[in-house]
Enzyme design. Structure first.
Site, PDB file in Angstrom:
ATOM      1  N   ARG A   1       0.849  -1.191   0.000  1.00  0.00           N
ATOM      2  CA  ARG A   1       0.000   0.000   0.000  1.00  0.00           C
ATOM      3  C   ARG A   1       0.887   1.243   0.000  1.00  0.00           C
ATOM      4  O   ARG A   1       2.022   1.211   0.482  1.00  0.00           O
ATOM      5  CB  ARG A   1      -0.913   0.012   1.223  1.00  0.00           C
TER       6      ARG A   1
ATOM      7  N   LYS B   1      -1.864  -2.578   8.098  1.00  0.00           N
ATOM      8  CA  LYS B   1      -3.007  -2.166   8.903  1.00  0.00           C
ATOM      9  C   LYS B   1      -2.955  -2.848  10.263  1.00  0.00           C
ATOM     10  O   LYS B   1      -2.570  -4.012  10.383  1.00  0.00           O
ATOM     11  CB  LYS B   1      -4.302  -2.538   8.181  1.00  0.00           C
TER      12      LYS B   1
ATOM     13  N   HIS C   1      -2.855   2.487  -5.826  1.00  0.00           N
ATOM     14  CA  HIS C   1      -3.580   1.240  -5.613  1.00  0.00           C
ATOM     15  C   HIS C   1      -3.724   0.454  -6.914  1.00  0.00           C
ATOM     16  O   HIS C   1      -3.839  -0.781  -6.886  1.00  0.00           O
ATOM     17  CB  HIS C   1      -4.944   1.522  -4.988  1.00  0.00           C
TER      18      HIS C   1
ATOM     19  N   ARG D   1      -0.820  -1.736  -7.059  1.00  0.00           N
ATOM     20  CA  ARG D   1      -1.017  -2.863  -6.126  1.00  0.00           C
ATOM     21  C   ARG D   1      -1.933  -3.909  -6.771  1.00  0.00           C
ATOM     22  O   ARG D   1      -1.645  -5.104  -6.735  1.00  0.00           O
ATOM     23  CB  ARG D   1      -1.617  -2.336  -4.817  1.00  0.00           C
TER      24      ARG D   1
ATOM     25  N   HIS E   1      -3.399  -9.110   3.328  1.00  0.00           N
ATOM     26  CA  HIS E   1      -4.836  -9.210   3.556  1.00  0.00           C
ATOM     27  C   HIS E   1      -5.103 -10.133   4.740  1.00  0.00           C
ATOM     28  O   HIS E   1      -4.554 -11.238   4.816  1.00  0.00           O
ATOM     29  CB  HIS E   1      -5.535  -9.785   2.321  1.00  0.00           C
TER      30      HIS E   1
ATOM     31  N   TYR F   1      -8.963 -10.656  -7.125  1.00  0.00           N
ATOM     32  CA  TYR F   1      -7.988 -10.656  -8.211  1.00  0.00           C
ATOM     33  C   TYR F   1      -8.142 -11.875  -9.112  1.00  0.00           C
ATOM     34  O   TYR F   1      -7.755 -11.842 -10.277  1.00  0.00           O
ATOM     35  CB  TYR F   1      -6.577 -10.572  -7.645  1.00  0.00           C
TER      36      TYR F   1
END
Length: 344
Positions: A196, A220, A290, A293, A316, A325
């Site tokens: 990110r 995150k 993004h 990414r 993730h 994806y």
């Protein structure tokens, strides 16, 4: 955009201040819980607090003066009101999630006799497929700094070009070249690792393991992971660290890998502007980090990478986030089939 965010923040504060004291205190305690216990980012905390303030304001208008008086019907009527005001499905889903999180927290803390929102259903957000570049387009973009400059008549994408290096002997051209090396390193990192933009900007020099060609990133929730990168990114990083970063570094730069023209850590907003500027200069649609990414993940899967390996690479927490994806890859395969197969 910043102005809109400021107005929204001021509006939330005004509504918060008008709530009865028990509801205000609950909002404040919940915010502290999200930040210190759940370790959510400041952006997530602001979003959840804004949703909670809106919910409790609605509840107060319906006669609720304490958290214990909150009911499932009240939460549902709040969401229904949001829907009639034109809130998008994704926004409604997030607000329902905020209500469930608050309800569970309030019940555990004794503020609610029951977890009133535990059974609350929320609309499934409309899942739009991410923008994905072709491999040749991605290569064109990451190599753009060697052919183009994000510099215009006013300076670089992240502000006016400085005319002096740390020792005072630099020139505008030297700094401009350093910025191009920085931009190339940024683009190679974004596409080569799939991180990110906030993670890329948070990388320190010590996070780079040149021997193993891996970088440690903080994602995150403060979760760390180690991500590999390829030889093009290695060359770009080597050039930036050898010839670029020493030009922009200042005493306050610390250990930040990527620097702005004034020597501070590169800001994610600036990084987005840099990506957009090079995309535009290259003749691509104006995309953001993004998209790189998304492209990295799609190209990995198309090349035969395992879905769980890509999940780990992207950081993730849920495999469902990575599975989008596979949809992108299948759509691209279907389009190629329809175009090329004689019996399509």
């Amino acid at each position: 955009m910043g102005g809109t965010e400021d107005r929204n923040t001021r509006g939330t504060r005004a509504v918060h201040a008008a709530l009865p004291e028990p509801l205000r205190d609950a909002v404040d305690e919940f915010a502290r819980h999200l930040a210190s216990v759940r370790n959510h980012s400041a952006h997530t905390v602001r979003a959840y607090v804004a949703d909670l303030v809106s919910l409790l304001d609605h509840a107060h208008r319906m006669g609720c003066a304490e958290v214990a008086e909150l009911s499932l019907d009240t939460v549902r009527s709040w969401l229904a009101k949001q829907r009639t005001m034109g809130a998008a499905r994704a926004s409604l889903a997030r607000r329902a999630a905020a209500a469930r999180t608050f309800s569970a927290w309030a019940h555990r803390g004794g503020l609610l006799p029951t977890d009133v929102a535990a059974t609350l259903a929320s609309p499934r957000p409309q899942r739009t497929l991410p923008t994905v570049l072709r491999t040749d387009q991605a290569a064109l973009l990451v190599e753009a700094p060697t052919r183009n400059s994000a510099i215009d008549g006013h300076g670089t994408a992240d502000g006016p070009v400085a005319v002096e290096t740390v020792d005072g002997a630099g020139t505008e051209e030297v700094v401009a070249e350093a910025v191009r090396l920085r931009d190339r390193a940024l683009l190679e990192l974004l596409y080569g690792t799939g991180v990110r933009v906030s993670e890329a900007c948070g990388i320190d020099v010590a996070d780079i393991d040149h021997g193993r060609r891996v970088v440690r990133v903080r994602g995150k929730g403060g979760r760390e992971r180690v991500v590999p990168y390829g030889s093009p990114a290695q060359r770009a990083l080597d050039e930036w660290l050898r010839r670029g970063r020493p030009v922009l570094v200042v005493p306050g730069s610390g250990d930040a890998l990527l620097l702005g023209v004034r020597g501070g850590r590169l800001n994610p907003t600036t990084a987005r502007q840099i990506v957009g500027a090079y995309a535009q200069a290259t003749g691509l649609p104006r995309i953001g980090p993004h998209a790189l990414r998304h492209s990295a993940a799609t190209h990995l899967l198309e090349g035969g990478a395992d879905l769980r390996a890509v999940q780990e690479l992207l950081g993730h927490s849920s495999l469902a986030s990575t599975q989008v994806y596979t949809h992108v890859s299948v759509d691209r395969l279907r389009a190629a089939y329809r175009q090329a197969h004689p019996r399509a």
